[in-house]
Design a protein around this motif. Structure first.
Motif, PDB file in Angstrom:
ATOM      1  N   GLY A 224       0.871  -1.083   0.350  1.00 38.84           N
ATOM      2  CA  GLY A 224       0.151   0.356   0.340  1.00 38.84           C
ATOM      3  C   GLY A 224       0.853   1.219  -0.036  1.00 38.84           C
ATOM      4  N   GLY A 225       0.783   1.452   1.442  1.00 36.28           N
ATOM      5  CA  GLY A 225       1.456   3.376   1.375  1.00 36.28           C
ATOM      6  C   GLY A 225       2.049   3.644   2.731  1.00 36.28           C
ATOM      7  N   ILE A 226       3.312   4.381   2.672  1.00 33.31           N
ATOM      8  CA  ILE A 226       3.243   4.669   3.587  1.00 33.31           C
ATOM      9  C   ILE A 226       2.359   6.101   4.477  1.00 33.31           C
ATOM     10  CG2 ILE A 226       5.682   6.132   4.804  1.00 33.31           C
ATOM     11  CD1 ILE A 226       6.144   2.994   3.816  1.00 33.31           C
ATOM     12  N   PRO A 227       2.107   6.034   5.613  1.00 29.04           N
ATOM     13  CA  PRO A 227       1.008   7.192   5.570  1.00 29.04           C
ATOM     14  C   PRO A 227       1.980   8.511   5.805  1.00 29.04           C
ATOM     15  CG  PRO A 227       0.244   5.188   7.189  1.00 29.04           C
ATOM     16  CD  PRO A 227       1.592   5.087   6.320  1.00 29.04           C
ATOM     17  N   MET A 228       0.943   9.100   5.428  1.00 26.65           N
ATOM     18  CA  MET A 228       1.123  10.950   5.699  1.00 26.65           C
ATOM     19  C   MET A 228       0.266  11.512   5.443  1.00 26.65           C
ATOM     20  SD  MET A 228       3.888  10.383   2.157  1.00 26.65           S
ATOM     21  CE  MET A 228       5.871  10.363   2.404  1.00 26.65           C
ATOM     22  N   THR A 229       1.122  12.735   5.946  1.00 27.03           N
ATOM     23  CA  THR A 229       0.277  14.318   6.034  1.00 27.03           C
ATOM     24  C   THR A 229      -0.097  15.104   5.006  1.00 27.03           C
ATOM     25  OG1 THR A 229       2.057  15.357   6.445  1.00 27.03           O
ATOM     26  CG2 THR A 229       0.998  14.499   8.291  1.00 27.03           C
ATOM     27  N   GLU A 230      -1.562  15.533   4.693  1.00 20.32           N
ATOM     28  CA  GLU A 230      -1.344  16.528   3.614  1.00 20.32           C
ATOM     29  C   GLU A 230       0.417  17.294   2.915  1.00 20.32           C
ATOM     30  OE1 GLU A 230      -3.913  16.710   1.409  1.00 20.32           O
ATOM     31  OE2 GLU A 230      -5.464  15.575   2.377  1.00 20.32           O
ATOM     32  N   ALA A 231       0.881  18.178   4.367  1.00 19.69           N
ATOM     33  CA  ALA A 231       2.245  18.116   4.418  1.00 19.69           C
ATOM     34  C   ALA A 231       2.994  17.851   3.735  1.00 19.69           C
ATOM     35  CB  ALA A 231       2.555  18.954   5.271  1.00 19.69           C
ATOM     36  N   GLY A 232       3.417  15.899   3.962  1.00 17.20           N
ATOM     37  CA  GLY A 232       3.829  15.449   2.956  1.00 17.20           C
ATOM     38  C   GLY A 232       4.586  15.082   3.745  1.00 17.20           C
ATOM     39  N   ALA A 233       4.490  15.052   5.463  1.00 14.43           N
ATOM     40  CA  ALA A 233       5.363  14.466   6.567  1.00 14.43           C
ATOM     41  C   ALA A 233       4.686  13.262   7.000  1.00 14.43           C
ATOM     42  CB  ALA A 233       5.561  15.298   7.903  1.00 14.43           C
ATOM     43  N   PHE A 234       5.429  11.809   7.015  1.00 15.42           N
ATOM     44  CA  PHE A 234       5.127  10.964   8.039  1.00 15.42           C
ATOM     45  C   PHE A 234       3.880  10.667   8.846  1.00 15.42           C
ATOM     46  CE2 PHE A 234      10.090   9.773   5.980  1.00 15.42           C
ATOM     47  CZ  PHE A 234       9.109   9.081   4.672  1.00 15.42           C
ATOM     48  N   GLU A 235       3.117   9.912   8.773  1.00 14.61           N
ATOM     49  CA  GLU A 235       2.079  10.584   9.817  1.00 14.61           C
ATOM     50  C   GLU A 235       2.322   9.957  10.518  1.00 14.61           C
ATOM     51  OE1 GLU A 235      -2.546  11.723   9.754  1.00 14.61           O
ATOM     52  OE2 GLU A 235      -2.558  10.431   8.335  1.00 14.61           O
TER      53      GLU A 235
ATOM     54  N   ALA B 265      -0.157   0.902  21.373  1.00 17.08           N
ATOM     55  CA  ALA B 265       0.176   0.312  22.677  1.00 17.08           C
ATOM     56  C   ALA B 265       1.476   1.842  22.971  1.00 17.08           C
ATOM     57  CB  ALA B 265       1.491  -0.626  22.575  1.00 17.08           C
ATOM     58  N   GLY B 266       0.962   3.184  22.736  1.00  8.95           N
ATOM     59  CA  GLY B 266       1.243   3.967  23.515  1.00  8.95           C
ATOM     60  C   GLY B 266       2.205   4.936  22.638  1.00  8.95           C
ATOM     61  N   LYS B 267       2.492   4.382  21.725  1.00 12.92           N
ATOM     62  CA  LYS B 267       4.220   4.811  21.399  1.00 12.92           C
ATOM     63  C   LYS B 267       3.602   5.719  20.343  1.00 12.92           C
ATOM     64  CE  LYS B 267       8.461   3.445  21.318  1.00 12.92           C
ATOM     65  NZ  LYS B 267       9.874   2.991  21.309  1.00 12.92           N
ATOM     66  N   ALA B 268       4.173   6.755  19.768  1.00  8.26           N
ATOM     67  CA  ALA B 268       3.778   7.341  18.886  1.00  8.26           C
ATOM     68  C   ALA B 268       4.902   6.546  17.760  1.00  8.26           C
ATOM     69  CB  ALA B 268       3.513   9.095  18.772  1.00  8.26           C
ATOM     70  N   LEU B 269       4.330   6.423  16.855  1.00  7.21           N
ATOM     71  CA  LEU B 269       5.699   5.745  15.832  1.00  7.21           C
ATOM     72  C   LEU B 269       5.088   6.005  14.061  1.00  7.21           C
ATOM     73  CD1 LEU B 269       5.742   2.289  16.888  1.00  7.21           C
ATOM     74  CD2 LEU B 269       7.296   3.410  16.580  1.00  7.21           C
ATOM     75  N   LYS B 270       6.191   6.511  13.206  1.00  6.95           N
ATOM     76  CA  LYS B 270       5.531   7.113  11.328  1.00  6.95           C
ATOM     77  C   LYS B 270       6.933   6.420  10.979  1.00  6.95           C
ATOM     78  CE  LYS B 270       8.354  10.990  12.766  1.00  6.95           C
ATOM     79  NZ  LYS B 270       8.635  12.590  12.581  1.00  6.95           N
TER      80      LYS B 270
ATOM     81  N   GLY C 191      -4.916   1.807   4.002  1.00  4.39           N
ATOM     82  CA  GLY C 191      -5.182   3.426   3.907  1.00  4.39           C
ATOM     83  C   GLY C 191      -5.319   4.072   2.951  1.00  4.39           C
ATOM     84  N   LYS C 192      -7.246   3.718   3.367  1.00  2.00           N
ATOM     85  CA  LYS C 192      -8.402   4.992   3.162  1.00  2.00           C
ATOM     86  C   LYS C 192      -9.288   5.170   4.458  1.00  2.00           C
ATOM     87  CE  LYS C 192      -8.432   1.778  -0.903  1.00  2.00           C
ATOM     88  NZ  LYS C 192      -9.601   0.801  -1.878  1.00  2.00           N
TER      89      LYS C 192
ATOM     90  N   PRO D 242      -3.049  10.830   1.648  1.00  3.12           N
ATOM     91  CA  PRO D 242      -2.341  11.723   1.237  1.00  3.12           C
ATOM     92  C   PRO D 242      -0.930  11.091  -0.030  1.00  3.12           C
ATOM     93  CG  PRO D 242      -2.906  12.924   3.040  1.00  3.12           C
ATOM     94  CD  PRO D 242      -3.526  11.042   3.207  1.00  3.12           C
ATOM     95  N   TYR D 243      -0.831   9.796   0.722  1.00  2.45           N
ATOM     96  CA  TYR D 243       0.548   9.275  -0.351  1.00  2.45           C
ATOM     97  C   TYR D 243       0.702   9.172  -1.213  1.00  2.45           C
ATOM     98  CZ  TYR D 243       3.373   5.688  -1.262  1.00  2.45           C
ATOM     99  OH  TYR D 243       4.064   4.250  -1.798  1.00  2.45           O
ATOM    100  N   TYR D 244      -0.947   8.712  -1.571  1.00  2.00           N
ATOM    101  CA  TYR D 244      -1.634   7.890  -2.882  1.00  2.00           C
ATOM    102  C   TYR D 244      -1.128   9.695  -3.859  1.00  2.00           C
ATOM    103  CZ  TYR D 244      -2.462   3.568  -1.038  1.00  2.00           C
ATOM    104  OH  TYR D 244      -2.137   3.044  -0.445  1.00  2.00           O
ATOM    105  N   ALA D 245      -1.211  10.331  -3.302  1.00  2.00           N
ATOM    106  CA  ALA D 245      -1.453  12.090  -4.702  1.00  2.00           C
ATOM    107  C   ALA D 245       0.108  11.904  -4.196  1.00  2.00           C
ATOM    108  CB  ALA D 245      -2.286  12.639  -4.060  1.00  2.00           C
TER     109      ALA D 245
END
Ligand SMILES: O=P(O)(O)OC[C@H]1O[C@](O)(COP(=O)(O)O)[C@@H](O)[C@@H]1O
Ligand SMILES: [Mn+2]
Length: 651
Positions: A416-427, A432-437, A481-482, A505-508
């Protein structure tokens, strides 16, 4: 690099003398100078076993190309096609010829075919060491095939010897077995390594057959697709995954995988369907795209079963959303927003009439509670899944050979993809309580799938299984990723706007070279030379979409091997081929059927879509495996030195 004496002593057990270690150094030093083996990449098979099998057997056109090279000017097009069919489907082709020929003509034909296959095999084997070819030769034919490959039938000194081998094979009735064996060897040699970029399972009838083929493949890796993790979850104990895997199969009238493939007993579901859903149902529950003509009463039963299991799924899905609020699946708690008295449902603040108001098992006070009968069905299906030996074997293979992504010979592979924000940062996503990207997020998801399979602790396993469900349909799942999986809406609501699944946003962003460079760097790859190989979203070739994106940094190869997607792609799948000379993307034409392929020598020959040629041939030494071989050579040289200066004694 200096080596520990204890390590060298250990190594001396395997190479006990100066002779042994020297031979291995020479051998490995030669291997790294050979051209690299050919990698084939395929994605999104969706249970389409015959087309997949054909593409694998014809090596996406490579076998035919080799036949053209070897027999240019000596065989007619029809003869070349017939030889190709013999390589792809030797047993079936042999049967056909046997039925059509007299004994004498059959023997003559066998002889000609044996000769041609040996010539072709030589061409397929030329870039490998003798030892590698020897290991690939099917059991029982090592000696004969090796001799034939290394003798030249035109050498007058050896002609008698060569002919003698073929004659005696004919004589002792082994010609057919020989043909089957050498055809298999040719097929093995042209595909050195196979990569599957996800979604083996889904609507097509033969995912179990694809899995059998993959288990027979000599080297393969699998990047899981969302449909694959759904089946992993189903087999490992997640009831909601199980319900959805069954629902999707029934939706496409695919009983083959469930019943013939895995021997799953659906009779408890049949009973529930007949007991509770014998009235009318919305047309959205009708079986989709079944090619074989099923009798009306069977179709009706399948639709009722689909509805029964869909309701169970929606209830279990609601329970999961409630017990794991951290996964952010609250928007899927739709049953509590159903108002049966109004015959409507509220979605994102708007009310929509229900397409199907017959929901006899829904208790508005406890919308996610299974009725006693539903619970009983789930328990029985669970027993059936737990005891399905072939399913369990396949899932073990899928877990062990699979992963969320793979870095291989400079390429990054994922479904699929690497989850991203609209701005192009890794989301980021909290697990388990840990924020990961980025890579860390994929690594953590990978661990969860393995825990779902292997964890002994029931709570750890249950947590992991819920994450597997998230991987199937979650917004920030790298495999999906939808914004949502609109299963409820598709069944119950007519308004199309509710069916819309908005892509991450990754897909665009993946069209942008800088973004792909950042992704490649995140995975430790040199963006100058690397590529991302992607699947999951069919390339809309008919609308002018290109599979090559971001200036060639990303290649997406979901081309619709599955018939269900061919309307949007306009082709019948892609194969990416990566050999010593570069990368070659080909697209396939639709595959008719195995029967026609065998009977009419029909092939599925590809069209070239994209070629990236290397300036110099890529050698084994330039591959990941080559890097390991070079390390081995260093260690062996250190051992040789240790023998020479007496620090280690020869054994
Ligand atoms: O056409 P159907 O049976 O409703 O299936 C559609 C569902 O399949 C999906 O496309 C997922 O499958 P893919 O991974 O093949 O895209 C969902 O996004 C969608 O809800
Ligand atoms: Mn997918």
């Amino acid at each position: 690099m200096s080596y520990d004496l204890e390590y060298l002593k250990l190594l001396s057990k395997q190479y006990p003398s100066v002779d042994a270690v020297s031979t291995e150094i020479v051998n490995l030093s030669a291997i790294i100078l050979l051209p690299k083996g050919t990698e084939h990449f395929l994605a999104d098979i969706h249970g389409e076993d015959e087309a997949f099998d054909h593409v694998l057997r014809n090596a996406s056109g490579v076998v035919k190309r080799k036949i053209d090279d070897v027999f240019m000017g000596t065989l007619s097009e029809a003869e070349k096609k017939s030889l190709a069919t013999l390589v792809y489907y030797p047993r079936e082709k042999l049967e056909l010829e046997k039925a059509a020929r007299s004994d004498q003509s059959l023997a003559a034909w066998h002889e000609v075919m044996m000769l041609q296959l040996v010539q072709l095999c030589r061409q397929a084997a030329y870039k490998y060491t003798r030892s590698k070819v020897r290991k690939a030769i099917p059991e029982g034919f090592q000696y004969i095939i090796e001799e034939l490959l290394h003798e030249n039938e035109d050498d007058p000194m050896k002609q008698g010897y060569y002919q003698g081998i073929l004659d005696s094979l004919l004589d002792i009735g082994r010609a057919e077995d020989f043909i089957v064996a050498i055809a298999e060897l040719i097929r093995k040699l042209v595909v050195d390594h196979l990569h599957i970029i996800g979604d083996i399972y889904d609507r097509g009838k033969g995912a179990h057959l694809v899995m059998d083929t993959l288990r027979r493949q000599h080297t393969v890796d699998i990047q899981w697709g969302n449909h694959d993790v759904l089946w992993i979850g189903a087999a490992c104990g997640s009831d909601v995954c199980m319900a959805d895997a069954i629902r999707v199969s029934l939706r496409y009238g695919n009983l083959e995988t469930l019943q013939e493939g895995y021997g799953l007993n659906l009779s408890p579901l049949v009973r529930l369907a007949l007991d509770k859903y014998s009235g009318s149902y919305a047309p959205t529950f009708q079986v989709k795209s079944k090619e074989e003509v099923l009798e009306e009463k069977d179709l009706v039963l399948l639709s009722r079963m689909q509805k029964a299991i869909a309701i169970i799924q929606l209830k279990l899905e609601g329970q999961l959303a409630l017990r794991r609020p951290e996964l952010g699946l609250g928007h899927r708690r739709l049953l509590e927003r159903v108002d049966l008295s109004r015959g409507a449902v509220e979605i994102e603040g708007a009310w929509y009439p229900l397409l199907d108001k017959v929901l006899p098992t829904l208790d508005p006070a406890n919308p996610y509670e299974l009725t006693a009968e539903e619970r009983d069905v789930v328990e029985k299906l669970r027993t059936s899944f737990d005891h399905a030996t072939d399913l369990q074997k396949h899932i073990r293979f899928l877990v062990d050979k699979g992963g969320m992504y793979k870095v291989f010979n400079g390429n990054l592979l994922y479904h699929g993809g690497i989850p991203m924000t609209e701005a192009g940062a890794f989301e980021t996503f909290k697990l388990a309580g840990k924020a990961l990207k980025g890579k860390a997020l994929l690594d953590r998801f990978d661990d969860c799938v393995r825990s779902a399979y292997y964890a002994q602790d029931p709570e750890e396993k249950a947590q992991a299984l819920d994450v597997v469900w998230y991987l199937w349909c979650g917004e920030k799942s790298p495999l999906f990723g939808k914004s949502k999986m609109a299963t409820f809406e598709r069944y119950f609501v007519e308004a199309e706007e509710t069916h819309k699944e908005v892509k991450n946003p990754y897909y665009a962003l993946r069209e942008d070279e800088d973004v792909c460079v950042r992704i490649l760097s995140e995975f430790g790859l040199n963006a100058e030379t690397s590529h991302i190989i992607n699947g999951h979203v069919p390339v809309k070739v008919v609308k002018g979409e290109m599979p090559i994106k971001a200036g060639g940094k990303l290649i997406t190869i979901d081309g619709g091997l599955s018939k269900a997607y061919q309307k949007v792609t306009g082709i019948a799948g892609y194969t990416l081929i990566f050999n010593s000379q570069g990368m070659h993307l080909v697209s396939h034409e639709p595959f008719e059927s195995k029967t026609r392929a065998v009977q009419e020598d029909l092939d599925m020959l590809p069209t070239s879509v994209f070629i990236e040629k290397h300036l110099t041939r890529m050698l084994v030494g330039d591959t990941d495996n080559g890097a390991l071989l070079k390390k081995d050579i260093e260690a062996l040289k250190a051992l040789l030195q240790a023998y020479r200066d007496g620090r280690v004694r020869e054994r």
